[in-house]
Design a protein around this motif. Structure first.
Motif, mmCIF file in Angstrom:
data_model
loop_
_atom_site.group_PDB
_atom_site.id
_atom_site.type_symbol
_atom_site.label_atom_id
_atom_site.label_comp_id
_atom_site.label_asym_id
_atom_site.label_seq_id
_atom_site.Cartn_x
_atom_site.Cartn_y
_atom_site.Cartn_z
ATOM 1 N N THR A 48 50.288 127.811 -31.351
ATOM 2 C CA THR A 48 49.832 127.482 -30.002
ATOM 3 C C THR A 48 48.358 127.761 -29.810
ATOM 4 O O THR A 48 47.862 127.690 -28.702
ATOM 5 N N ASP A 49 47.637 128.135 -30.861
ATOM 6 C CA ASP A 49 46.222 128.481 -30.691
ATOM 7 C C ASP A 49 45.350 127.237 -30.746
ATOM 8 O O ASP A 49 44.620 127.011 -31.696
ATOM 9 N N CYS A 50 45.439 126.417 -29.688
ATOM 10 C CA CYS A 50 44.666 125.175 -29.613
ATOM 11 C C CYS A 50 43.434 125.370 -28.738
ATOM 12 O O CYS A 50 43.400 126.217 -27.852
ATOM 13 N N THR A 51 42.429 124.558 -28.986
ATOM 14 C CA THR A 51 41.303 124.400 -28.076
ATOM 15 C C THR A 51 41.364 122.997 -27.496
ATOM 16 O O THR A 51 42.083 122.132 -28.028
ATOM 17 N N ASP A 104 43.618 121.788 -33.142
ATOM 18 C CA ASP A 104 44.169 123.006 -33.705
ATOM 19 C C ASP A 104 43.126 123.703 -34.571
ATOM 20 O O ASP A 104 41.993 123.222 -34.723
ATOM 21 N N ALA A 105 43.505 124.881 -35.103
ATOM 22 C CA ALA A 105 42.551 125.690 -35.862
ATOM 23 C C ALA A 105 42.106 125.030 -37.154
ATOM 24 O O ALA A 105 41.068 125.399 -37.728
#
Length: 825
Positions: free
Chosen positions: A95-98, A133-134
């Motif tokens: 869930t670590d999206c920008t 995403d990362a």
């Protein structure tokens, strides 16, 4: 969610179940290992060969793009210019999206949830957001939301950025960046003009001095101090200090202040304001006072050796002395004076100015400037076009040249540029002027191309590069001005903006603009007007050349190409046709025109304007039909016409004019009539079931019925009626949810609703209601953001908005309004 993604979610769920059974998976990683976005940084899965095995099952999805979800959005439609969005990514393995966001097709930019936009326009907008995403994978199908901002049951203010109301006898000071004008003709209002932006800003009325003219004003470097003058009741010896930085006023002490007076003078020494001379109720004065704003205190000026009593004189400050010269004194006859004095505030002493060789002739309403080392005097009543240069060091005079000098005048203005004195305007009315160089003793005329209209009793200030003149009188007070650049000998108008405040004017809608005209304002009756464009929120003044005479309580209609105004108080039986395309007026014929009248009605049939009823010294039931195509009048038959009346209403049905209600002497009426211009015949309206008798009510035509509402009959009913001419019957309007009773309000028809707004019922109102005649129901109009309460205003319907403007905002004190609002139902 697409089928492929659903398949992989099921697959991962099954895989997770197997991981919970085996401590170490068959794919080669521990069950406790974190599954994060780093799994998505590897190359995409190959369509050929064997998939990479080193990272376990995450390697299959390491380049799977995130999906973006909008979780909060504004409703559609909405009547707010603010919109807030929340969003997230639905990533399979993390869930670590920008995020990047875009509005209305603009560039994408980094954004964080929640995101708020404000100040949006009334239109349809499109918001898009995409997740990254990362590993750098981006959602190829951004989430999107479309919504429309439509102001429903809401108000927007109309532009009020304009010059102060017309005036003369006011004062003006230059602050270094703005010209501040104040007072005049019994006003206590003013404005600040910024030439760098060509814009006006109103100044506060809170704690402002009382209304006055013939007062004085000085600029201290931080504040404008006004003092004395004549109010609309009596002379005053009070004043105020205005701070433009904070838009605030402070009272100045009257303890020890000079006696009340007007037509005195004032100078600023750098620390003190010195006022001197003038007239009180019965005497010319040679007294004065020194005001110290630092201590808010007064000291009297000595009268020992002071010049004789006078008014309409001039004063200047040399840097160390105040020089008083000329003016008027009246005993059994008028005396123009050529005497004066030099006052030293440090020693509180006077020295007379020379009356020897070359002293100018006595005069009043002249001008003086301080030209570095000389006082230059010019013009005025009794002075012709002559003048003089006074040297206080030698106490001597030299005459000013009359070669190429301006024509003789008084009540003109003069400014010092640093090299020349520029005189302009004055009486006899002129818009000419000239620059005078005291070193060379030469005059050079100022251009009249683009110059403001001729005037007197105006003001002028020097900005450092320009002379700004404003206001004054040309038999009527003015609210216009101009900026003169001596370097280019050219003029530029000062911004006017909103027409001056007024009530009892008229307004029409052209299809693109609202045109207002005439009425009563702070300076009395007016024949000025303005055109308001709601798309640009901008005003343009209507041409005064050829306009009808000043008037109020007249009527106006829009023909499709012209506005026709006619009659009214002080308007006689004359009128005018205004063409906004050419900004020009054409008079209406008075041959066979109806008698001059007030409180009558007009309708437009599509080819003729029909005038009927009113008061011309007597209550009347006569009328006339005006044909603009031929500029001719024809009388209306009064056979079978309703009884004499005024303050009634009239609507046009497409084939008939229906008049109803009104007043005859002290009798309120609930009768009416239908006029057919094709047959020139009348038919009575039924009184069965008709609303109670009244006047000052309103009426609209719905397409099949006439709806009347409100008014006055000794009280203020909130009742009304719907009249159907097809069967000559009445039905009541509901009172459930109806606005409070009122009169002097406005009503417009939207196509499906009657909107009533404003008016008076003991006090001005800013409430209203929307009436649906088909359902016989009322809804209140919003008061959130509504324009100020008022009556005697106007209202027009644009097709989507009701625009109200002007009117009167107070039941007791002068409060003509130049503001308005746009209401969207």
């Amino acid at each position: 969610m697409n089928k492929t993604r659903l398949f992989w979610l099921i697959f991962l769920g099954m895989l997770a179940l197997s991981v919970s059974i085996e401590p170490t998976s068959r794919l080669g990683f521990a069950a406790s290992s974190a599954i994060g976005p780093e799994a998505f940084s590897q190359p995409a899965i190959s369509c050929q060969g064997t998939p990479p095995q080193s990272n376990g099952y995450s390697s299959y999805f390491q380049n799977w793009p995130p999906e973006t979800l909008i979780t909060q959005n504004p409703p559609d439609p909405i009547n707010s210019t603010v919109a807030t969005f929340s969003f997230q990514c639905d990533h399979l393995l993390g869930t670590d999206c920008t995020f990047e966001c875009q509005l209305d097709g603009g560039e994408y930019s980094n954004c964080i949830s929640p995101l708020t936009y404000s100040g949006l326009s009334e239109s349809t907008h499109i918001f898009q957001v995409r997740a990254w995403d990362a590993r750098g994978n981006v959602d190829p199908t951004p989430a999107q939301y479309s919504w429309t901002i439509r102001f429903i049951d809401s108000w927007q203010a109309t532009n009020v950025n304009g010059a102060p109301s017309e005036r003369s006898g006011h004062t003006a000071v230059w602050t270094g960046s703005q010209m501040i004008i104040w007072g005049g003709r019994f006003l206590n209002s003013g404005g600040r003009y910024d030439p760098s932006t060509d814009s006006w800003q109103d100044i506060s009325l809170i704690n402002a001095p009382s209304v006055r003219s013939g007062h004085s004003a000085v600029w201290t470097g931080t504040r404008m101090i006004i003092w004395g003058g004549s109010s609309n009741i009596d002379l005053v010896n009070d004043g105020g200090r205005y701070n433009p930085a904070t838009d605030t006023w402070q009272y100045i002490s009257t303890t020890g202040a000079p006696s009340a007076r007007f037509s005195h003078t004032a100078v600023w020494t750098g620390s003190l304001m010195i006022i001197w001379g003038g007239i009180d109720d019965s005497n010319f004065l040679n007294t004065g006072g020194k005001y110290d704003p630092a201590t808010n205190s007064w000291q009297t000026t000595s009268t020992t050796g002071a010049p004789s009593a006078r008014s309409y004189h001039t004063t200047i400050w040399t840097g160390s002395e105040m020089i008083v010269w000329g003016g008027l004194y009246v005993d059994v006859s008028a005396h123009y004076l050529n005497t004066g004095g030099r006052y030293n505030p440090g020693t509180d002493s006077w020295t007379p100015t020379s009356t020897g060789a070359n002293v100018p002739s006595g005069r009043t309403n002249h001008t003086t400037v301080w030209a570095d080392s000389l006082m230059v005097v010019w013009g005025g009543s009794g002075g012709g076009n002559t003048g003089g240069r006074y040297n206080p060091t030698t106490d001597t005079w030299q005459t000013t040249s009359t070669v190429s000098a301006p024509s003789a005048r008084s009540s003109h203005t003069a400014v010092w540029t640093g090299t020349e004195m520029i005189v302009w305007g004055g009486s006899p009315l002129t818009n000419s002027g000239s620059g005078y160089n005291p070193t060379t003793n030469i005059w050079q005329a100022t251009s009249t191309i683009g110059a403001p209209s001729a005037r007197s009793s105006h003001t002028a200030v020097w900005t450092g590069t320009e002379m700004i003149v404003w206001g004054g009188s040309d038999d009527a007070d003015l609210d216009t001005g101009g900026r003169y650049d001596p370097a280019t000998n050219s003029w530029q108008d000062t911004f006017v903006g909103t027409p001056p405040p007024r009530d009892s004017h008229t307004a029409v809608w052209t299809g693109t603009e609202m045109i207002i005209w005439g009425g009563m304002g702070e300076g009395g009756l007016t024949n000025t007007g303005g055109r308001y464009n709601p798309i640009t929120d901008a005003w343009q003044l209507t041409n005064k050349i050829g306009a009808p005479d000043k008037r109020e309580s007249h009527q106006a209609i829009w023909t499709g190409t012209e506005m026709i105004v006619w009659g009214g108080a002080f308007g006689g039986n004359s009128g005018g046709r205004y063409d906004p395309n050419t900004d020009s007026w054409q008079a209406t014929s008075t041959i066979n025109a109806p008698t001059a009248r007030n409180s009558y009605t007009v309708v437009w049939t599509g080819s003729e304007m029909i005038v009927w009823g009113g008061y011309d010294g007597n209550y009347i039931n006569t009328g006339g039909r005006y044909y603009p195509a031929s500029d001719t009048w024809q009388t209306t038959s009064n056979i079978g016409a309703p009884s004499e009346r005024d303050l009634h209403t009239a609507v046009w049905t497409g084939t008939e004019m229906i008049v109803w209600g009104g007043k005859y002497n002290s009798n309120y009426l609930n009768t009416g009539g239908r006029y057919n211009p094709a047959a020139d015949t009348w038919q009575d309206t039924s009184t069965t079931g008709a609303p109670s008798a009244r006047c000052y009510h309103t009426a609209v035509w719905t397409g099949s019925k006439m709806v009347i509402w409100g008014g006055s009959n000794g009280s203020s009913p909130n009742t009304g009626g719907r009249y159907n001419p097809a069967d000559n019957t009445w039905s009541d309007t509901s009172i459930a949810g109806a606005p409070s009773g009122r009169y002097d309000f406005t009503a417009i028809w939207t196509g499906s609703q009657m909107i009533i707004w404003g008016g008076l019922n003991g006090f001005p109102l800013n409430t209203g209601g929307r009436y649906d005649p088909a359902a016989d129901t009322w809804l209140a109009t919003s008061t959130t953001g509504a324009t100020a309460a008022r009556y005697f205003h106007t209202a027009v319907w644009t097709g989507s908005q009701m625009i109200v403007w002007g009117g009167y905002g107070n039941c007791c004190n002068p409060d003509y309004l130049r503001s308005g609002g746009m209401y969207t139902p």
